[in-house]
Scaffold this motif. Structure first.
Motif, PDB file in Angstrom:
ATOM      1  N   GLN A 197      -7.082  70.510  28.673  1.00 48.76           N
ATOM      2  CA  GLN A 197      -6.381  71.608  29.460  1.00 48.76           C
ATOM      3  C   GLN A 197      -7.001  71.915  30.910  1.00 48.76           C
ATOM      4  O   GLN A 197      -6.246  72.686  31.802  1.00 48.76           O
ATOM      5  CB  GLN A 197      -6.453  72.839  28.574  1.00 48.76           C
ATOM      6  N   CYS A 230      -0.238  79.666  24.895  1.00 46.01           N
ATOM      7  CA  CYS A 230      -1.067  78.660  25.314  1.00 46.01           C
ATOM      8  C   CYS A 230      -1.223  78.851  26.814  1.00 46.01           C
ATOM      9  O   CYS A 230      -0.293  78.847  27.427  1.00 46.01           O
ATOM     10  CB  CYS A 230      -0.277  77.417  24.903  1.00 46.01           C
ATOM     11  N   LEU A 231      -2.363  78.576  27.418  1.00 51.71           N
ATOM     12  CA  LEU A 231      -2.685  78.755  28.950  1.00 51.71           C
ATOM     13  C   LEU A 231      -1.926  77.312  29.606  1.00 51.71           C
ATOM     14  O   LEU A 231      -1.811  77.836  30.757  1.00 51.71           O
ATOM     15  CB  LEU A 231      -4.151  78.751  29.229  1.00 51.71           C
ATOM     16  N   HIS A 246      -5.439  75.842  16.806  1.00 54.09           N
ATOM     17  CA  HIS A 246      -4.587  75.520  18.091  1.00 54.09           C
ATOM     18  C   HIS A 246      -5.285  74.497  19.055  1.00 54.09           C
ATOM     19  O   HIS A 246      -4.503  73.705  19.522  1.00 54.09           O
ATOM     20  CB  HIS A 246      -4.345  76.980  18.718  1.00 54.09           C
ATOM     21  N   GLU A 247      -6.765  74.876  19.308  1.00 56.71           N
ATOM     22  CA  GLU A 247      -7.411  74.142  20.172  1.00 56.71           C
ATOM     23  C   GLU A 247      -7.677  72.890  19.549  1.00 56.71           C
ATOM     24  O   GLU A 247      -7.508  71.695  20.301  1.00 56.71           O
ATOM     25  CB  GLU A 247      -8.838  74.803  20.602  1.00 56.71           C
ATOM     26  N   HIS A 274      -4.840  70.137  20.256  1.00 55.19           N
ATOM     27  CA  HIS A 274      -4.905  69.894  21.899  1.00 55.19           C
ATOM     28  C   HIS A 274      -5.764  68.514  21.883  1.00 55.19           C
ATOM     29  O   HIS A 274      -5.497  67.716  22.634  1.00 55.19           O
ATOM     30  CB  HIS A 274      -5.694  70.784  22.821  1.00 55.19           C
TER      31      HIS A 274
HETATM   32 CO    CO Z   1      -3.021  75.797  23.909  1.00 57.18          CO
END
Ligand code: CO
Length: 171
Positions: free
Chosen positions: A48, A92-93, A134-135, A138
């Motif tokens: 990210q 989510c960023l 969640h991470e 990614h």
């Molecule tokens: Co995210």
């Protein structure tokens, strides 16, 4: 360091294992925490911020003062998952202003390496387990929109189309 927004291909790229545990990695982790707190996040994965390596930072408390809740995980593996799952709203960023319900196991056991390369083991539950998963997704190139129900995907369709348009305009 900036947050990579959907649909940037770096969010779907392969992430390589962390091999160099040194000052550069420490700086990256520190910068990621800073960016995460600035943007009111609770977790951030390396892809990210455009680093396609298997590293993540998170703090389920979301407060820079709660340093005891901070975790940096390199090369994390899910050792076991509980059978029980629950639904909760996630953001989510990399998807500003988009939220959706995601089902995830309530408990996970994780093995990883810390910033020094030492093996660590974590038993996570509830919100912390959700943030981690969640991470972790990614790092696998999986995004939370992939896990939303078709009904929820329909609700955010317009917002996703806007992000796609913004990406093309800025490319
Ligand atoms: Co995210």
């Amino acid at each position: 360091m900036d947050i990579v927004l959907y649909p940037d291909p770096r969010l779907r790229a392969k992430n390589t294992p962390v091999q160099d545990f040194g000052p550069e990695l420490e700086v990256a982790a520190r910068d990621m925490f800073q960016l995460m707190y600035q943007t009111q996040g609770v977790g951030l994965a390396a892809p990210q911020v455009g680093l396609n390596i298997r590293m993540m930072v998170f703090n389920p408390e979301g407060e820079a003062e709660a340093t005891e809740a901070e975790a940096v995980l390199c090369n994390p593996r899910i050792v076991s998952k509980g059978k029980d799952k629950d639904f909760a709203e996630e953001g989510c960023l990399s998807f500003p202003e988009i939220n959706g319900q995601v089902s995830r196991p309530i408990r996970v056991t994780v093995e990883a390496q810390n910033l020094q390369g030492q093996e660590i083991r974590l038993e996570l539950e509830g919100w912390a387990a959700r943030v981690f998963q969640h991470e972790f997704d990614h790092l696998e190139g999986v995004l939370f929109i992939d896990r939303m129900s078709p009904a929820d995907r329909t609700l955010i369709k317009q917002a996703l189309a806007e992000l796609e348009r913004d990406y093309l305009e800025n490319a």
